[in-house]
Design a protein around this motif. Structure first.
Motif: not given
Ligand SMILES: C[S@@+](CC[C@H](N)C(=O)[O-])C[C@H]1O[C@@H](n2cnc3c(N)ncnc32)[C@H](O)[C@@H]1O
Length: 265
Positions: A144-151, A215-217, A234-239, A248-250
């Motif tokens: 399951y691939v979940l893409g979203f911004h952490l707070t 947040d991450e935790a 990964f990040t939204f760079d999709y790399d 990382s603070n991304r």
């Protein structure tokens, strides 16, 4: 200027802004499936919206199940498919909180929800139910691939993003604001303004809602609770060659989740 309220009632303008990364996202999802999953053909997209990724996956010969709350978005998704693609696609109106299809149980190779849509789930209960429900549909080796911004709860200024798109003769300018996170309530106030101007159009479509904060935790605890483990991030760079390093603070994250065989959730 004419004022309108709900941007998902206007899928063509939504897609003019958010449809530009579709091929790159589909390439990335396929690469993730090969590396971390089964590489198989059955995909599922919770909250599939106007179907840009459903169409792209079907065009690549994959079988896709998609569901969404908005009938206007689903109608746009149905309309865009060719007869051959339609045979590989099953679309339905449903909620992320309780979607279940017995025909898909244990059969999905890859599920994905990108562009922060997951943050519409507005409570711990709704979020965990969605994750458990989706896990139940995955093959034991599915992902399951979940893409979203952490707070970042220490953030002291609102965030703003601006995009410009075009639909035929109409220019679309999209401004999205995320207000300061309300830590105790676990939510951020959101506002989206779509300004559409053309030969015979001058619209302002303004939508406000709350996005849940994680947040991450918090997110890691929740994945564990739902019986999912993080196989990679990964990040939204999709790399695929640039996974997120520990510490990382991304904040833009793409989590690759797998059913945890040892979980009792
Ligand atoms: C940002 S759009 C993403 C659409 C699509 N996944 C994409 O990547 O283009 C968010 C979608 O989530 C849907 N949505 C919001 N809350 C939902 C819920 N609780 N259950 C199902 N769909 C929901 C909206 O109707 C909208 O189509």
């Amino acid at each position: 200027m004419e004022r309108r309220k709900e941007w998902y009632d206007h899928p063509e303008y939504y897609e003019a802004i958010f449809g530009t990364d579709t091929v790159r996202e589909a390439d990335f999802l396929q690469a993730l499936s090969q590396r971390y999953g089964t590489g198989g053909k059955q995909w599922l997209e919770p909250a599939c919206g106007a179907g840009r990724l459903v169409e792209e996956a079907a065009r690549r010969g994959l079988r896709v199940a998609g569901y969404d709350l908005s009938e206007a978005m689903l109608a746009h998704a149905r309309k865009r498919l060719t007869p051959a693609e339609r045979r590989r696609v099953k679309l339905s109106q449903a909620r992320m909180e309780d979607f279940f299809d017995p025909a898909l149980e244990g059969r999905v190779d890859l599920a994905h929800t990108l562009v922060s849509t997951f943050r519409y789930l507005d409570s711990e209960k709704a979020t965990v139910e969605h994750l458990v429900g989706t896990r139940r549909l995955l093959k034991p080796d599915g992902i399951y691939v979940l893409g979203f911004h952490l707070t970042d709860y220490t953030r002291s200024a609102p965030e703003h993003e601006r995009w410009v798109g075009q639909v035929g003769p109409d220019k679309v300018v999209c401004n999205t604001h995320e207000g300061l996170p309300q830590k105790r309530l676990r939510r951020s106030p959101m506002r989206n303004r779509l300004r559409v101007t053309g030969p015979d159009k001058d619209w302002l479509i303004e939508t406000t809602w709350f996005f849940r904060t994680h947040d991450e935790a918090q997110v890691k605890r929740m994945f564990r609770k739902a019986g999912l483990r993080v196989a990679a991030t990964f990040t939204f760079d999709y790399d695929l060659e640039a996974p997120v390093e520990r510490g990382s603070n991304r904040l833009d994250r793409v989590f690759v989740l797998k059913p945890d065989a040892s979980s009792t959730a």
